[in-house]
Design a protein around this motif. Structure first.
Motif, mmCIF file in Angstrom:
data_model
loop_
_atom_site.group_PDB
_atom_site.id
_atom_site.type_symbol
_atom_site.label_atom_id
_atom_site.label_comp_id
_atom_site.label_asym_id
_atom_site.label_seq_id
_atom_site.Cartn_x
_atom_site.Cartn_y
_atom_site.Cartn_z
ATOM 1 N N LEU A 10 38.745 35.525 -43.018
ATOM 2 C CA LEU A 10 39.545 34.808 -44.009
ATOM 3 C C LEU A 10 38.694 33.691 -44.601
ATOM 4 O O LEU A 10 38.191 32.838 -43.855
ATOM 5 C CB LEU A 10 40.802 34.211 -43.362
ATOM 6 C CG LEU A 10 41.708 35.180 -42.608
ATOM 7 C CD1 LEU A 10 42.938 34.433 -42.077
ATOM 8 C CD2 LEU A 10 42.141 36.338 -43.487
ATOM 9 N N GLY A 11 38.514 33.712 -45.902
ATOM 10 C CA GLY A 11 37.817 32.619 -46.577
ATOM 11 C C GLY A 11 38.754 31.436 -46.713
ATOM 12 O O GLY A 11 39.851 31.582 -47.256
ATOM 13 N N VAL A 12 38.364 30.284 -46.199
ATOM 14 C CA VAL A 12 39.283 29.138 -46.135
ATOM 15 C C VAL A 12 38.665 27.915 -46.793
ATOM 16 O O VAL A 12 37.450 27.827 -46.991
ATOM 17 C CB VAL A 12 39.671 28.816 -44.670
ATOM 18 C CG1 VAL A 12 40.339 30.022 -44.006
ATOM 19 C CG2 VAL A 12 38.461 28.366 -43.861
ATOM 20 N N THR A 13 39.510 26.943 -47.105
ATOM 21 C CA THR A 13 39.046 25.709 -47.747
ATOM 22 C C THR A 13 38.445 24.757 -46.726
ATOM 23 O O THR A 13 37.448 24.086 -46.993
ATOM 24 C CB THR A 13 40.234 25.020 -48.448
ATOM 25 O OG1 THR A 13 40.775 25.930 -49.401
ATOM 26 C CG2 THR A 13 39.795 23.751 -49.164
ATOM 27 N N SER A 18 41.908 24.998 -40.637
ATOM 28 C CA SER A 18 42.439 26.340 -40.407
ATOM 29 C C SER A 18 42.360 26.718 -38.929
ATOM 30 O O SER A 18 43.250 27.389 -38.404
ATOM 31 C CB SER A 18 41.670 27.364 -41.252
ATOM 32 O OG SER A 18 41.984 27.174 -42.618
ATOM 33 N N PHE A 21 45.279 25.227 -37.337
ATOM 34 C CA PHE A 21 46.479 25.993 -37.668
ATOM 35 C C PHE A 21 46.599 27.225 -36.769
ATOM 36 O O PHE A 21 47.653 27.471 -36.167
ATOM 37 C CB PHE A 21 46.440 26.414 -39.145
ATOM 38 C CG PHE A 21 47.576 27.300 -39.568
ATOM 39 C CD1 PHE A 21 48.800 26.758 -39.944
ATOM 40 C CD2 PHE A 21 47.432 28.678 -39.598
ATOM 41 C CE1 PHE A 21 49.858 27.580 -40.335
ATOM 42 C CE2 PHE A 21 48.482 29.499 -39.984
ATOM 43 C CZ PHE A 21 49.695 28.948 -40.347
ATOM 44 N N TYR A 22 45.530 27.996 -36.658
ATOM 45 C CA TYR A 22 45.623 29.227 -35.880
ATOM 46 C C TYR A 22 45.708 28.957 -34.374
ATOM 47 O O TYR A 22 46.354 29.704 -33.639
ATOM 48 C CB TYR A 22 44.490 30.194 -36.247
ATOM 49 C CG TYR A 22 44.816 30.918 -37.545
ATOM 50 C CD1 TYR A 22 45.763 31.936 -37.552
ATOM 51 C CD2 TYR A 22 44.255 30.549 -38.750
ATOM 52 C CE1 TYR A 22 46.118 32.581 -38.728
ATOM 53 C CE2 TYR A 22 44.604 31.187 -39.938
ATOM 54 C CZ TYR A 22 45.535 32.206 -39.920
ATOM 55 O OH TYR A 22 45.902 32.836 -41.072
ATOM 56 N N LYS A 52 35.359 29.577 -47.874
ATOM 57 C CA LYS A 52 35.417 30.633 -48.898
ATOM 58 C C LYS A 52 34.192 30.628 -49.802
ATOM 59 O O LYS A 52 33.750 31.698 -50.228
ATOM 60 C CB LYS A 52 36.719 30.577 -49.696
ATOM 61 C CG LYS A 52 36.995 29.322 -50.444
ATOM 62 C CD LYS A 52 38.286 29.462 -51.249
ATOM 63 C CE LYS A 52 39.521 29.433 -50.369
ATOM 64 N NZ LYS A 52 40.770 29.356 -51.140
ATOM 65 N N GLY A 69 42.583 33.173 -51.539
ATOM 66 C CA GLY A 69 42.928 34.189 -50.546
ATOM 67 C C GLY A 69 41.786 35.144 -50.271
ATOM 68 O O GLY A 69 41.978 36.337 -50.116
ATOM 69 N N VAL A 71 39.084 37.371 -48.600
ATOM 70 C CA VAL A 71 39.040 38.122 -47.349
ATOM 71 C C VAL A 71 37.864 39.080 -47.417
ATOM 72 O O VAL A 71 37.579 39.640 -48.470
ATOM 73 C CB VAL A 71 40.328 38.962 -47.151
ATOM 74 C CG1 VAL A 71 40.235 39.795 -45.885
ATOM 75 C CG2 VAL A 71 41.561 38.069 -47.106
ATOM 76 N N ALA B 95 53.514 26.100 -41.538
ATOM 77 C CA ALA B 95 53.224 27.206 -42.454
ATOM 78 C C ALA B 95 54.316 27.308 -43.526
ATOM 79 O O ALA B 95 55.481 27.001 -43.267
ATOM 80 C CB ALA B 95 53.146 28.517 -41.681
ATOM 81 N N ALA B 114 52.629 32.059 -45.075
ATOM 82 C CA ALA B 114 51.289 31.868 -45.630
ATOM 83 C C ALA B 114 50.519 30.896 -44.765
ATOM 84 O O ALA B 114 51.071 29.890 -44.307
ATOM 85 C CB ALA B 114 51.384 31.321 -47.051
ATOM 86 N N ASP B 115 49.246 31.200 -44.518
ATOM 87 C CA ASP B 115 48.423 30.260 -43.764
ATOM 88 C C ASP B 115 47.953 29.135 -44.706
ATOM 89 O O ASP B 115 48.344 29.115 -45.883
ATOM 90 C CB ASP B 115 47.291 31.005 -43.035
ATOM 91 C CG ASP B 115 46.059 31.244 -43.887
ATOM 92 O OD1 ASP B 115 46.081 30.946 -45.101
ATOM 93 O OD2 ASP B 115 45.057 31.719 -43.331
ATOM 94 N N PRO B 116 47.172 28.173 -44.229
ATOM 95 C CA PRO B 116 46.867 27.013 -45.082
ATOM 96 C C PRO B 116 46.194 27.361 -46.415
ATOM 97 O O PRO B 116 46.276 26.590 -47.366
ATOM 98 C CB PRO B 116 45.933 26.166 -44.198
ATOM 99 C CG PRO B 116 46.383 26.473 -42.807
ATOM 100 C CD PRO B 116 46.711 27.946 -42.845
ATOM 101 N N ASP B 117 45.532 28.519 -46.489
ATOM 102 C CA ASP B 117 44.905 28.922 -47.750
ATOM 103 C C ASP B 117 45.733 29.949 -48.503
ATOM 104 O O ASP B 117 45.252 30.538 -49.480
ATOM 105 C CB ASP B 117 43.500 29.471 -47.480
ATOM 106 C CG ASP B 117 42.576 28.341 -47.076
ATOM 107 O OD1 ASP B 117 42.007 27.713 -47.974
ATOM 108 O OD2 ASP B 117 42.467 28.049 -45.871
ATOM 109 N N HIS B 119 46.823 32.877 -47.305
ATOM 110 C CA HIS B 119 46.713 34.274 -46.850
ATOM 111 C C HIS B 119 48.069 34.730 -46.332
ATOM 112 O O HIS B 119 48.616 34.122 -45.402
ATOM 113 C CB HIS B 119 45.674 34.404 -45.739
ATOM 114 C CG HIS B 119 44.271 34.107 -46.179
ATOM 115 N ND1 HIS B 119 43.595 32.996 -45.772
ATOM 116 C CD2 HIS B 119 43.432 34.759 -47.008
ATOM 117 C CE1 HIS B 119 42.383 32.988 -46.321
ATOM 118 N NE2 HIS B 119 42.265 34.041 -47.080
#
Lengths: 140, 140
Positions: A10-13, A18, A21-22, A52, A69, A71, B95, B114-117, B119
């Motif tokens: 997942l490309g993230v900011t 993130s 979060f996960y 990203k 988003g 990926v 989320a 949706a995740d923080p970005d 997805h």
């Protein structure tokens, strides 16, 4: 030819945000994680978090492509020659080669093709990753 | 709480053309495939091809979000209550709930966060899918 999904990136900011979060959702980050990239073993599949812009650079994506988003899917194979063979097959059936197979800075060998909608697939040999008998990457 | 990636859905422009592409690459489409959606068993993971506009509609994505290289991740659970619990946890940790859990036209029960970005993750109970002891969806 064992095409399979080993890694969903997942490309993230913000990689750290993130990761938080996960982890809050219940994933446990692998010890293979680094500040720049975080790996989670999700059953037999690996999920990675990666900036990203770094993902776009790594896959040599056209500017502005898929930054929202973002990926990529990765298929990890057992050797450099297997990477060449799969990317050769992708090219033969009409896929766009985003990045020809080449030695990469992290010590492996990898290239990218795009499917008809531009979804980037990395095909890689990674000497640091263990691949089990079922073809799944097993993180430490 | 067993959050996992069961299905990677690629949003595509032309489902039939993308099916041809992936079959040419060596994937075998499952008999569960339909004209509107194609499923491939990729080891323990399922890859699906679905029209990107349909995907955006299904996930109730904001207009224009992620249409280029659209992807969703799906986590298939054993019951409606497990779907409620996981989406509740996602909401609790911040989320965005794209689609509250609800009975859906294909006979199951599903919602999206949706995740923080941004997805999109679908969390679903699908009575038509078999989930094995490892939590993997097994297609016919």
């Amino acid at each position: 030819m064992s095409l399979r999904i080993n890694i969903v990136t997942l490309g993230v900011t913000d990689v750290a945000a993130s990761r938080d979060f996960y982890e809050a959702l219940g994933f446990a980050a692998s010890s293979a994680s680094q500040p720049e990239i975080v790996f989670f073993q999700v059953g037999p599949v690996v999920m990675a978090l990666f900036a990203k812009d770094s993902l776009a650079e790594d896959a040599q994506l056209p500017h502005g492509h898929g930054r929202a988003g973002a990926v990529s899917l990765a298929c990890n194979l057992e050797s450099e020659s297997a990477v060449d063979a799969l990317l050769g097959k992708a090219q033969k059936i009409g896929a766009t080669i985003l990045k020809p197979p080449q030695k990469v800075f992290w010590g492996g060998y990898s290239g990218y093709f795009a499917d008809p909608d531009g979804h980037p697939w990395e095909v890689a040999y990674n000497p640091h990753f263990t691949i089990d008998a079922n073809g799944a990457v097993q993180l430490p």
